[in-house]
Design a protein around this motif. Structure first.
Motif, PDB file in Angstrom:
ATOM      1  N   ALA A 117      -2.447   0.970  -9.908  1.00  0.00           N
ATOM      2  CA  ALA A 117      -3.197   0.542  -8.727  1.00  0.00           C
ATOM      3  C   ALA A 117      -4.398   1.468  -8.501  1.00  0.00           C
ATOM      4  O   ALA A 117      -4.370   2.630  -8.896  1.00  0.00           O
ATOM      5  CB  ALA A 117      -2.282   0.566  -7.510  1.00  0.00           C
ATOM      6  N   PRO A 118      -5.462   0.935  -7.867  1.00  0.00           N
ATOM      7  CA  PRO A 118      -6.594   1.803  -7.534  1.00  0.00           C
ATOM      8  C   PRO A 118      -6.186   2.868  -6.505  1.00  0.00           C
ATOM      9  O   PRO A 118      -5.347   2.610  -5.652  1.00  0.00           O
ATOM     10  CB  PRO A 118      -7.623   0.843  -6.925  1.00  0.00           C
ATOM     11  CG  PRO A 118      -6.854  -0.359  -6.518  1.00  0.00           C
ATOM     12  CD  PRO A 118      -5.682  -0.456  -7.445  1.00  0.00           C
ATOM     13  N   ASP A 158      -0.779  -2.678  -4.518  1.00  0.00           N
ATOM     14  CA  ASP A 158      -2.174  -3.113  -4.513  1.00  0.00           C
ATOM     15  C   ASP A 158      -3.133  -1.949  -4.347  1.00  0.00           C
ATOM     16  O   ASP A 158      -4.256  -1.996  -4.809  1.00  0.00           O
ATOM     17  CB  ASP A 158      -2.406  -4.112  -3.376  1.00  0.00           C
ATOM     18  CG  ASP A 158      -1.570  -5.348  -3.581  1.00  0.00           C
ATOM     19  OD1 ASP A 158      -2.050  -6.273  -4.223  1.00  0.00           O
ATOM     20  OD2 ASP A 158      -0.403  -5.356  -3.123  1.00  0.00           O
ATOM     21  N   GLN A 159      -2.676  -0.942  -3.619  1.00  0.00           N
ATOM     22  CA  GLN A 159      -3.575   0.161  -3.312  1.00  0.00           C
ATOM     23  C   GLN A 159      -2.769   1.427  -3.098  1.00  0.00           C
ATOM     24  O   GLN A 159      -1.726   1.394  -2.468  1.00  0.00           O
ATOM     25  CB  GLN A 159      -4.363  -0.173  -2.035  1.00  0.00           C
ATOM     26  CG  GLN A 159      -5.357   0.868  -1.600  1.00  0.00           C
ATOM     27  CD  GLN A 159      -6.575   0.916  -2.527  1.00  0.00           C
ATOM     28  OE1 GLN A 159      -7.135  -0.110  -2.878  1.00  0.00           O
ATOM     29  NE2 GLN A 159      -6.945   2.111  -2.967  1.00  0.00           N
ATOM     30  N   LEU A 216       0.855  -1.180   0.000  1.00  0.00           N
ATOM     31  CA  LEU A 216       0.000   0.000   0.000  1.00  0.00           C
ATOM     32  C   LEU A 216       0.895   1.234   0.000  1.00  0.00           C
ATOM     33  O   LEU A 216       1.773   1.365   0.844  1.00  0.00           O
ATOM     34  CB  LEU A 216      -0.900  -0.026   1.237  1.00  0.00           C
ATOM     35  CG  LEU A 216      -1.970   1.064   1.366  1.00  0.00           C
ATOM     36  CD1 LEU A 216      -3.145   0.529   2.172  1.00  0.00           C
ATOM     37  CD2 LEU A 216      -1.439   2.309   2.041  1.00  0.00           C
ATOM     38  N   THR A 266      -7.475   5.546  -3.592  1.00  0.00           N
ATOM     39  CA  THR A 266      -8.558   5.993  -2.737  1.00  0.00           C
ATOM     40  C   THR A 266      -8.045   7.210  -1.946  1.00  0.00           C
ATOM     41  O   THR A 266      -6.853   7.416  -1.837  1.00  0.00           O
ATOM     42  CB  THR A 266      -9.040   4.863  -1.799  1.00  0.00           C
ATOM     43  OG1 THR A 266     -10.176   5.330  -1.088  1.00  0.00           O
ATOM     44  CG2 THR A 266      -7.979   4.477  -0.796  1.00  0.00           C
ATOM     45  N   LEU A 319     -12.404   0.527   0.663  1.00  0.00           N
ATOM     46  CA  LEU A 319     -11.683  -0.679   0.231  1.00  0.00           C
ATOM     47  C   LEU A 319     -12.601  -1.890   0.062  1.00  0.00           C
ATOM     48  O   LEU A 319     -13.471  -2.125   0.817  1.00  0.00           O
ATOM     49  CB  LEU A 319     -10.565  -0.992   1.220  1.00  0.00           C
ATOM     50  CG  LEU A 319      -9.530   0.132   1.392  1.00  0.00           C
ATOM     51  CD1 LEU A 319      -8.453  -0.281   2.390  1.00  0.00           C
ATOM     52  CD2 LEU A 319      -8.893   0.482   0.063  1.00  0.00           C
TER      53      LEU A 319
END
Lengths: 299, 353
Positions: free
Chosen positions: A270-271, A209-210, A180, A273, A299
């Motif tokens: 990666a996504p 991943d994030q 992350l 947020t 998430l």
């Protein structure tokens, strides 16, 4: 879960919020600080997190990984003898060698974090469902993640090669380990996040991943609001005038942030947020809960 | 202000924890001094792309470049490449080609010279020393690498020379077991236990690495000593760059104490991105001025900003109390990120007063 990002972007805060979320969902979770910062305990109003495990909240533990102690644990396991480990650990030869040999600190540190994630832990103790590594800034984090592979290849055979190989395999197994990356919606942190993803993929065949963009200002003012505020230039009391100027600055910053967020979204795979800007420079438990709620939604 | 700090100084070292704006501050100091007629070089590690572009550092190697900044003096900039500097150092110190090639081609050197403990920190110092010896500039500004700890880089030269001095290294460099006998039985045992723990292969590779390094130890030791001397000289100045956040302040206090204890010349503190706000106002006043709905938004925004400003001042007060008479410069949190020459000139006003 490895949490990294540029210095000052709020890695520890995000790691702690993530830990709270996981613990709330019933997973036995530990957050490991590896940069000798020991800031986590402060966030929870607890004192002193040492090399041992300390429970910060129900189901949420914290460990501050000390390389020397991690080394001693590793030696004790390797030599199956506390006495021999003590002898070696205290030998000056060994001290100098490990201080100078490149990457040893990184290897034992990441080894300790890996051990916490194993069902059968070398150091005993109950297993954890989730281990969150509050990793150092991007460059050092890469060195940390690369150390096992380097040692696996340099050592070729022998106990170090075996162990480093298992750690490396674990880190690269995307079902076991996630990355992350924390960023701020600003030029440099966005660059560093883009760079991290590229280098992780290139050097280590690891994916991010994030991405969490931290400290995003609210979109408080509409375009008509801004026009109105600009037209008020020079009116009202001095303090009211300062408030209007401050509002316009906030709006300008928020707009710049949106540009950087767009760039971030366009340039990473990666996504992404976002977490809100806290008008609270020293986040405490209440703010952490708020952030973990936001992470849960996202998430 | 900065001009006073750097009077008769040839070296300015900007230190501080990651993310506080060290690179920007270093560039602003260098530009400001160049604007005041000096020939200045700034050594930076990893500038923002647009700042790098502004400084002409897009495709640079390990050499300084002249920046077209339209100043009375000269502004030069270079981006430090730690690996390249290390290679150059090996080339410089190696007594012969064979040793040079042995080190440069050693597997451990290749795989690990980037991760070598403190290497970036040490190499920054090394380059600084080299440039200072050449004496082509009035002032050198060093932007230190982003360390976990602002002090790591201070220890780098000492660690290296201590290590080189250690008998352990000599032992590893001594061929065969002769060296072990000299050092006595205790070491012998440690050595064999170590083999059990690490595997023989790795130990041999490491030994080989240090052995080939061995022919250069004298040069390295001398150099590390001189780098240390340079840092402590009266012509050097340490500037601490910090944010007004609590963790950066705590580190700054510690850093200041360590510098004092080591007798290193500390010039002052730059507190970067300090939140500014005016006096208090009320929701009603703002509602009168902007209307009910907008007034509330402005009030909420302003109150948040004021809280941050108060907290920043409280943290800076703590810093001032701990630092005694050390001068402190506040740079306000500017509306835009600083990443070009225009932004650096905005900072100039606050840094140079």
């Amino acid at each position: 879960m490895v949490v990294t990002g540029k210095g000052g972007v709020g890695k520890t805060t995000v790691a702690a919020a993530l830990g709270l979320l996981a613990a709330r969902q019933g997973r036995r979770t530990v957050v490991c600080e590896v940069a000798q910062q020991e800031r986590l305990a402060g966030l929870f109003g607890a004192r002193d997190v040492g090399h041992g495990e300390v429970e910060l909240a129900p189901g949420l533990f914290s460990v501050s990984v000390q390389p020397e102690q991690a080394m001693h644990e590793w030696l004790r396991h390797q030599l199956k003898s506390g006495a021999l480990a003590g002898l070696l650990g205290h030998s000056r030869l060994f001290g100098y060698l490990t201080a100078a040999a490149p990457g040893v600190t990184e290897l034992v540190t990441v080894g300790k974090v890996w051990d916490l994630a194993q069902v059968e832990r070398r150091t005993g103790g109950s297993p954890f469902d989730l281990v969150i590594m509050d990793a150092p800034a991007t460059g050092h984090a890469l060195a940390l993640l690369r150390a096992p592979r380097t040692y696996a290849s340099v050592a070729r055979v022998g106990p170090i090669a075996r162990q480093a190989g298992s750690i490396d395999a674990f880190l690269r197994d995307s079902s076991a380990t996630g990355v992350l990356s924390v960023a701020l919606p600003e030029e440099m942190p966005v660059n560093e996040t883009v760079d991290l993803e590229r280098r992780l993929a290139g050097d280590l065949e690891l994916e991010v991943d994030q991405v969490v963009a931290n400290g995003v200002l609210p979109a408080r003012f509409t375009a008509p609001d801004v026009r109105r505020l600009r037209s008020l230039d020079g009116q009202g009391t001095e303090a009211a005038q300062a408030a209007v100027t401050s509002a316009l600055v906030e709006h300008r910053r928020a707009a710049r942030q949106q540009e950087q967020l767009e760039r971030l979204r366009a340039e990473v795979r990666a996504p992404v947020t976002t977490l809100p800007y806290l008008f609270e420079p020293e986040p405490r438990r209440r703010e952490l809960e708020l952030l973990s709620d936001r992470l849960e939604e996202a998430l | 202000m900065i001009e006073d700090w750097l009077e008769r100084k040839q070296i300015c070292i900007c230190a501080g924890s990651g993310g506080v704006g060290k690179t920007t501050a270093s560039a602003a100091i260098a530009l400001g001094m160049a604007a005041r007629g000096k020939k200045v070089a700034v050594l930076t590690i990893d500038p923002a792309k647009r700042l790098a572009n502004a400084l002409g550092l897009r495709e640079l190697g390990n050499e300084e470049r002249r920046v077209d900044a339209g100043v009375d003096g000269e502004l030069w900039a270079m981006m430090l490449d730690a690996k390249r500097t290390f290679d150059e150092l090996i080339e410089w110190h190696a007594p012969d080609e064979r040793t040079r090639d042995a080190v440069l081609s050693n597997r451990i050197y290749q795989e690990l010279s980037n991760a070598l403990a403190g290497s970036q920190e040490y190499m920054a110092m090394e380059k600084l020393y080299e440039l200072s010896q050449e004496g082509r500039y009035d002032l050198l500004v060093l932007d230190t690498p982003p360390t976990r700890n602002a002090l790591d880089f201070l220890d780098a030269p000492r660690k290296l020379s201590e290590f080189i001095d250690s008998r352990s290294l000599q032992l590893l460099m001594a061929p065969g077991r002769l060296g072990l006998k000299v050092l006595g039985r205790g070491t012998n045992v440690a050595f064999s236990v170590m083999k059990r723990a690490t595997g023989v292969d790795l130990l041999q590779d490491l030994g080989e690495f240090f052995r080939s390094f061995g022919d250069m130890t004298e040069g390295f030791r001398e150099r590390a000593g001189r780098v240390n001397e340079l840092l402590g000289a009266r012509s050097s100045a340490f500037v601490l760059v910090t944010s007004p956040r609590r963790e950066a302040i705590d580190e700054g206090i510690y850093f200041h104490r360590r510098l004092k204890d080591s007798g290193l010349p500390f010039a002052g503190v730059i507190a970067n991105r300090v939140q500014q706000a005016g006096g208090a106002t009320t929701r009603a006043t703002l509602a009168n001025l902007c209307g009910e709905e907008l007034g509330t938004k402005v009030y909420d925004s302003y109150e948040g900003t004021r809280r941050l400003a108060e907290r920043d001042q409280a943290n800076l007060d703590l810093l001032r109390r701990r630092l005694g008479r050390t001068p402190l410069i506040e740079v306000p949190h500017l509306p835009d990120d600083v990443h070009d020459l225009a932004g650096l000139r905005l900072m100039d006003e606050f840094l140079f007063g």
